[in-house]
Design an enzyme around this catalytic site. Structure first.
Site, short mmCIF file in Angstrom:
data_model
loop_
_atom_site.label_atom_id
_atom_site.label_comp_id
_atom_site.label_asym_id
_atom_site.label_seq_id
_atom_site.Cartn_x
_atom_site.Cartn_y
_atom_site.Cartn_z
N LEU A 33 12.33 83.60 52.03
CA LEU A 33 10.90 83.79 52.34
C LEU A 33 10.49 83.20 53.68
O LEU A 33 10.94 82.12 54.06
CB LEU A 33 10.06 83.16 51.22
CG LEU A 33 10.36 83.69 49.82
CD1 LEU A 33 9.46 83.02 48.79
CD2 LEU A 33 10.24 85.20 49.73
N GLY A 36 5.55 85.79 56.50
CA GLY A 36 5.09 87.13 56.10
C GLY A 36 4.97 87.21 54.58
O GLY A 36 3.94 87.61 54.04
N HIS A 37 6.02 86.79 53.88
CA HIS A 37 5.98 86.80 52.41
C HIS A 37 4.87 85.87 51.90
O HIS A 37 4.14 86.21 50.99
CB HIS A 37 7.30 86.28 51.83
CG HIS A 37 8.51 87.08 52.20
ND1 HIS A 37 9.46 86.64 53.08
CD2 HIS A 37 8.94 88.29 51.78
CE1 HIS A 37 10.43 87.53 53.19
NE2 HIS A 37 10.15 88.55 52.42
N GLY A 149 3.78 94.35 52.02
CA GLY A 149 3.51 94.17 53.45
C GLY A 149 3.48 95.50 54.18
O GLY A 149 4.28 96.40 53.89
N SER A 188 13.51 88.83 57.29
CA SER A 188 14.72 88.09 56.89
C SER A 188 15.88 88.46 57.79
O SER A 188 16.77 87.66 58.05
CB SER A 188 15.07 88.40 55.44
OG SER A 188 13.97 88.06 54.62
P1 AMP Z 1 11.42 91.78 51.30
O1 AMP Z 1 11.75 90.45 50.74
O2 AMP Z 1 11.95 92.01 52.68
O3 AMP Z 1 11.70 92.92 50.35
O4 AMP Z 1 9.85 91.79 51.50
C1 AMP Z 1 8.99 91.50 50.43
C2 AMP Z 1 7.59 91.88 50.82
O5 AMP Z 1 7.21 91.14 51.98
C3 AMP Z 1 7.44 93.35 51.19
O6 AMP Z 1 6.22 93.84 50.66
C4 AMP Z 1 7.41 93.33 52.69
O7 AMP Z 1 6.71 94.41 53.26
C5 AMP Z 1 6.69 92.03 52.95
N1 AMP Z 1 6.97 91.55 54.31
C6 AMP Z 1 8.18 91.35 54.88
N2 AMP Z 1 8.04 90.96 56.17
C7 AMP Z 1 6.71 90.92 56.40
C8 AMP Z 1 5.90 90.59 57.55
N3 AMP Z 1 6.45 90.25 58.69
N4 AMP Z 1 4.57 90.65 57.43
C9 AMP Z 1 3.99 91.02 56.24
N5 AMP Z 1 4.68 91.33 55.13
C10 AMP Z 1 6.01 91.29 55.21
#
Ligand code: AMP
Length: 287
Positions: A33, A36-37, A149, A188
């Site tokens: 995390l 953003g998360h 996101g 990530s």
């Molecule tokens: P992930 O762990 O990459 O599957 O992301 C989990 C959630 O976090 C998803 O809804 C992504 O769109 C969101 N997310 C990842 N990176 C960002 C970011 N930089 N800004 C906003 N949301 C993000």
């Protein structure tokens, strides 16, 4: 904050909160995390009484040659960040709970209308993997709200469409893209970049902003803009995957006749594949 691994247990917990009249918000993640998360968790805390963050690296959404095995796992740091953000529960199921038949599902959820383009074209099966795991999480947790996101804007639309088409009583929210000061979208996968690549990576966001400005200043040949942008991306040290100007609401190809636009970029640098997007209305402020 409690860490829950079993489906039965999280169901019992959700049931007891519902009986107490509390609303449930879900933040699906794959862990590792970053801010953003955490911004998703913070926004969800303002909308739901109880916030559940799921951490599960979903094998179904990774292609054969992708980074499933290398995907970073940082559970202790994740736990601390979620605790600080006032998350109530982490749901961290095992793969045997999620995929009792091995790393596949005999039932798949596909949002065909939004697949086959952009990341759906570059990563065949990716959005079916995403929609299937999110449908499973929605069925397990039965949240009132879920948040995604806008960095993964195509994913956000896929989930919104799935919720409409499957008549799920869930309010899907979007959260703005969190960036570094230099414009690089937090991801990530930035962790795969060398110091030198980290210097180059913000260029993707700069290109999006330059092209947005050019369009707002009156450039109208979107197909030509896309071709030029691909060359600029490749000249900047990336291997371009796509650069496309599309309609914001349905992802169809955009022309100057459309007002609500979105520009999507995906490019490889080193071992990482980075994505970003920008959404705006012609002659109006960026959304
Ligand atoms: P992930 O762990 O990459 O599957 O992301 C989990 C959630 O976090 C998803 O809804 C992504 O769109 C969101 N997310 C990842 N990176 C960002 C970011 N930089 N800004 C906003 N949301 C993000």
């Amino acid at each position: 904050m409690k860490i829950i691994k079993s489906i039965t247990e999280i169901r019992d917990i959700v049931k007891s909160h519902r009986q107490a009249g509390q609303s449930i918000g879900l933040v699906p993640t794959m862990g590792n995390l970053h801010q953003g998360h955490i911004s998703l968790v913070e926004k969800m805390c303002r909308h739901a009484d109880i916030v559940i963050t799921s951490i599960y690296v979903n094998p179904l959404q990774f292609g054969k040659n992708e980074d499933l095995d290398a995907y970073p796992k940082t559970f202790e740091a994740d736990q601390q960040k979620l605790e600080t953000a006032n998350c109530n529960y982490i749901f961290m199921p095992s793969s045997t709970e999620i995929y009792p038949n091995g790393n596949h599902s005999k039932t798949l959820v596909s949002v065909n209308a939004l697949d086959g383009i952009l990341c759906g074209e570059s990563r065949p099966g990716h959005f079916t993997g995403v929609a299937t795991i999110v449908a499973k999480l929605f069925n397990i947790i039965t949240p009132d709200h879920a948040i995604f996101g806008l960095k993964d804007y195509q994913q956000f639309l896929v989930i919104k469409q799935m919720v409409i088409d499957l008549c799920l009583p869930i309010k899907v929210m979007g959260a703005q893209i969190k960036q570094k000061k230099n414009g690089l979208a937090l991801s990530s996968r930035n962790g795969y970049l060398t110091a030198e690549q980290l210097e180059i990576a913000p260029r993707l966001n700069q290109i999006l902003n330059i092209i947005k400005q050019n369009i707002q200043d009156g450039e109208t040949n979107f197909r030509e803009i896309e071709k030029q942008a691909i060359m600029i991306i490749n000249d900047s040290g990336f291997k371009a995957d796509y650069f496309e100007i599309r309609q914001q609401d349905n992802l169809e190809i955009a022309t100057v006749a459309n007002h609500k636009l979105a520009i999507f970029i995906a490019a490889h640098i080193g071992t990482a594949r980075l994505i970003d997007n920008i959404r705006f209305e012609l002659n109006e402020k960026t959304l």
